[in-house]
Design a protein around this motif. Sequence first.
Motif, PDB file in Angstrom:
ATOM      1  N   GLU A  93       0.812  -1.213   0.000  1.00 22.80           N
ATOM      2  CA  GLU A  93       0.000   0.000   0.000  1.00 22.80           C
ATOM      3  C   GLU A  93       0.849   1.268   0.000  1.00 22.80           C
ATOM      4  OE1 GLU A  93      -3.104   0.046   2.895  1.00 22.80           O
ATOM      5  OE2 GLU A  93      -3.906  -1.905   2.285  1.00 22.80           O
ATOM      6  N   GLY A  94       2.178   1.121  -0.084  1.00 25.98           N
ATOM      7  CA  GLY A  94       3.016   2.297  -0.302  1.00 25.98           C
ATOM      8  C   GLY A  94       2.827   2.821  -1.718  1.00 25.98           C
ATOM      9  N   ARG A  95       3.280   4.033  -1.960  1.00 32.41           N
ATOM     10  CA  ARG A  95       3.105   4.652  -3.277  1.00 32.41           C
ATOM     11  C   ARG A  95       4.459   4.925  -3.923  1.00 32.41           C
ATOM     12  NH1 ARG A  95      -0.895   7.431  -5.975  1.00 32.41           N
ATOM     13  NH2 ARG A  95      -2.265   7.120  -4.172  1.00 32.41           N
ATOM     14  N   LEU A  96       4.580   4.526  -5.189  1.00 34.13           N
ATOM     15  CA  LEU A  96       5.766   4.820  -5.997  1.00 34.13           C
ATOM     16  C   LEU A  96       5.368   5.824  -7.065  1.00 34.13           C
ATOM     17  CD1 LEU A  96       8.792   3.810  -6.632  1.00 34.13           C
ATOM     18  CD2 LEU A  96       7.696   2.577  -8.517  1.00 34.13           C
ATOM     19  N   THR A  97       6.067   6.943  -7.105  1.00 36.64           N
ATOM     20  CA  THR A  97       5.764   7.992  -8.081  1.00 36.64           C
ATOM     21  C   THR A  97       6.944   8.171  -9.018  1.00 36.64           C
ATOM     22  OG1 THR A  97       4.383   9.148  -6.462  1.00 36.64           O
ATOM     23  CG2 THR A  97       5.092  10.398  -8.397  1.00 36.64           C
ATOM     24  N   ILE A  98       6.654   8.118 -10.316  1.00 37.22           N
ATOM     25  CA  ILE A  98       7.664   8.364 -11.346  1.00 37.22           C
ATOM     26  C   ILE A  98       7.229   9.590 -12.123  1.00 37.22           C
ATOM     27  CG2 ILE A  98       8.778   7.455 -13.427  1.00 37.22           C
ATOM     28  CD1 ILE A  98       8.294   4.662 -12.354  1.00 37.22           C
ATOM     29  N   GLY A  99       8.146  10.497 -12.369  1.00 41.02           N
ATOM     30  CA  GLY A  99       7.769  11.711 -13.075  1.00 41.02           C
ATOM     31  C   GLY A  99       8.956  12.418 -13.685  1.00 41.02           C
ATOM     32  N   ALA A 100       8.661  13.534 -14.318  1.00 38.50           N
ATOM     33  CA  ALA A 100       9.688  14.370 -14.937  1.00 38.50           C
ATOM     34  C   ALA A 100       9.278  15.816 -14.791  1.00 38.50           C
ATOM     35  CB  ALA A 100       9.864  14.005 -16.410  1.00 38.50           C
ATOM     36  N   GLU A 101      10.271  16.688 -14.772  1.00 43.76           N
ATOM     37  CA  GLU A 101      10.006  18.119 -14.698  1.00 43.76           C
ATOM     38  C   GLU A 101      11.161  18.863 -15.339  1.00 43.76           C
ATOM     39  OE1 GLU A 101       9.490  18.646 -10.537  1.00 43.76           O
ATOM     40  OE2 GLU A 101      11.621  18.485 -10.067  1.00 43.76           O
ATOM     41  N   GLN A 102      10.861  20.064 -15.802  1.00 47.46           N
ATOM     42  CA  GLN A 102      11.879  20.864 -16.475  1.00 47.46           C
ATOM     43  C   GLN A 102      12.265  22.068 -15.642  1.00 47.46           C
ATOM     44  OE1 GLN A 102      10.656  22.433 -20.262  1.00 47.46           O
ATOM     45  NE2 GLN A 102      12.631  23.413 -20.691  1.00 47.46           N
ATOM     46  N   THR A 103      13.557  22.322 -15.573  1.00 45.23           N
ATOM     47  CA  THR A 103      14.076  23.558 -14.989  1.00 45.23           C
ATOM     48  C   THR A 103      14.997  24.183 -16.020  1.00 45.23           C
ATOM     49  OG1 THR A 103      15.865  22.306 -13.943  1.00 45.23           O
ATOM     50  CG2 THR A 103      13.916  22.720 -12.615  1.00 45.23           C
ATOM     51  N   ALA A 104      15.614  25.271 -15.690  1.00 42.06           N
ATOM     52  CA  ALA A 104      16.460  25.985 -16.645  1.00 42.06           C
ATOM     53  C   ALA A 104      17.623  25.104 -17.096  1.00 42.06           C
ATOM     54  CB  ALA A 104      16.988  27.262 -16.014  1.00 42.06           C
ATOM     55  N   GLY A 105      17.616  24.715 -18.357  1.00 40.44           N
ATOM     56  CA  GLY A 105      18.731  23.973 -18.928  1.00 40.44           C
ATOM     57  C   GLY A 105      18.772  22.499 -18.615  1.00 40.44           C
ATOM     58  N   THR A 106      17.847  21.992 -17.816  1.00 41.75           N
ATOM     59  CA  THR A 106      17.862  20.570 -17.458  1.00 41.75           C
ATOM     60  C   THR A 106      16.446  20.002 -17.444  1.00 41.75           C
ATOM     61  OG1 THR A 106      17.681  20.956 -15.070  1.00 41.75           O
ATOM     62  CG2 THR A 106      19.908  20.846 -15.998  1.00 41.75           C
ATOM     63  N   VAL A 107      16.388  18.688 -17.594  1.00 40.38           N
ATOM     64  CA  VAL A 107      15.156  17.939 -17.370  1.00 40.38           C
ATOM     65  C   VAL A 107      15.461  16.934 -16.270  1.00 40.38           C
ATOM     66  CG1 VAL A 107      13.560  16.231 -18.315  1.00 40.38           C
ATOM     67  CG2 VAL A 107      14.184  18.239 -19.671  1.00 40.38           C
ATOM     68  N   THR A 108      14.606  16.874 -15.270  1.00 35.22           N
ATOM     69  CA  THR A 108      14.823  15.987 -14.123  1.00 35.22           C
ATOM     70  C   THR A 108      13.849  14.824 -14.163  1.00 35.22           C
ATOM     71  OG1 THR A 108      15.635  17.790 -12.727  1.00 35.22           O
ATOM     72  CG2 THR A 108      14.852  15.803 -11.607  1.00 35.22           C
ATOM     73  N   LEU A 109      14.394  13.622 -14.146  1.00 35.01           N
ATOM     74  CA  LEU A 109      13.624  12.403 -13.948  1.00 35.01           C
ATOM     75  C   LEU A 109      13.653  12.089 -12.456  1.00 35.01           C
ATOM     76  CD1 LEU A 109      12.527   9.455 -14.573  1.00 35.01           C
ATOM     77  CD2 LEU A 109      14.925   8.846 -14.956  1.00 35.01           C
ATOM     78  N   TYR A 110      12.507  11.793 -11.865  1.00 37.62           N
ATOM     79  CA  TYR A 110      12.520  11.462 -10.445  1.00 37.62           C
ATOM     80  C   TYR A 110      11.693  10.209 -10.163  1.00 37.62           C
ATOM     81  CZ  TYR A 110       7.993  13.936 -10.257  1.00 37.62           C
ATOM     82  OH  TYR A 110       6.696  14.354 -10.474  1.00 37.62           O
ATOM     83  N   VAL A 111      12.149   9.454  -9.169  1.00 38.11           N
ATOM     84  CA  VAL A 111      11.445   8.261  -8.692  1.00 38.11           C
ATOM     85  C   VAL A 111      11.348   8.399  -7.177  1.00 38.11           C
ATOM     86  CG1 VAL A 111      11.457   5.751  -8.516  1.00 38.11           C
ATOM     87  CG2 VAL A 111      12.346   6.855 -10.592  1.00 38.11           C
ATOM     88  N   GLN A 112      10.120   8.469  -6.686  1.00 39.68           N
ATOM     89  CA  GLN A 112       9.882   8.732  -5.264  1.00 39.68           C
ATOM     90  C   GLN A 112       9.184   7.542  -4.611  1.00 39.68           C
ATOM     91  OE1 GLN A 112       7.689  12.329  -4.557  1.00 39.68           O
ATOM     92  NE2 GLN A 112       7.728  12.123  -2.340  1.00 39.68           N
TER      93      GLN A 112
END
Length: 235
Positions: A151-170
Amino acid sequence: MVEVIWPKASEDESAKSSRRELIGRMAIGVAHEIRNPLTVIKGYLQLQEKKSTYCNGDSLRIIYQEIHQIETVITSMLSLAQNKAINRIPENLNHILAHLYPAVQQAAARNGIITELLLPEHLPRLALDAAEIGELVLHLAYNGIEAMQPEGRLTIGAEQTAGTVTLYVQDEGSGIPPEQRERIFEPFYTTKSGNTGLGLAISLSIVERHQGKIEIVSGAGAGSVFKVMFPVLEQ
């Protein structure tokens, strides 16, 4: 208290490079020496299965499972040691994540984990090797799944900042204890039963081959977020 952790830079990059090269050569040699007899063993087992009833189905299944586990370790060792050249082409990270997400969902569901995919509408293209990024995402996702209770939650996503794109896994696990923080990216370091301890080491090598940066935001009882920053392609 939430802390940000990232792999430390070596004081002597030349010595670090030489050591990696030596370890790489040793790992490749050992892996090949193990893989060759394993192939022979597997072949004779398959022949024995057809000709004899000496081994029952359960025995053969266990033997094949153990062989498969050894082959998995060998493949991971080679992936880590070879530091292979990659074919980076302009790719949309959203497309890669969307393609992989069903596999992550299935793995999470087997462990009672809830998953979430958060993608922005538009992302700039990145110079990526899609197969390697897929391997990176799966390693980080499986690491998060193993860190949580049902019942835990795994979140996968992406976001953009200046000059970079961040992939994240929480994940919503218990966080990374202080004694693990210095060693988490070391090959074969693991605190989990049945885990080879190569997933995060391979993840770091993939990020480095993409000229990216990986960091972890984690705190006791607060879960962990693995963030991978990729440089945006120049237009």
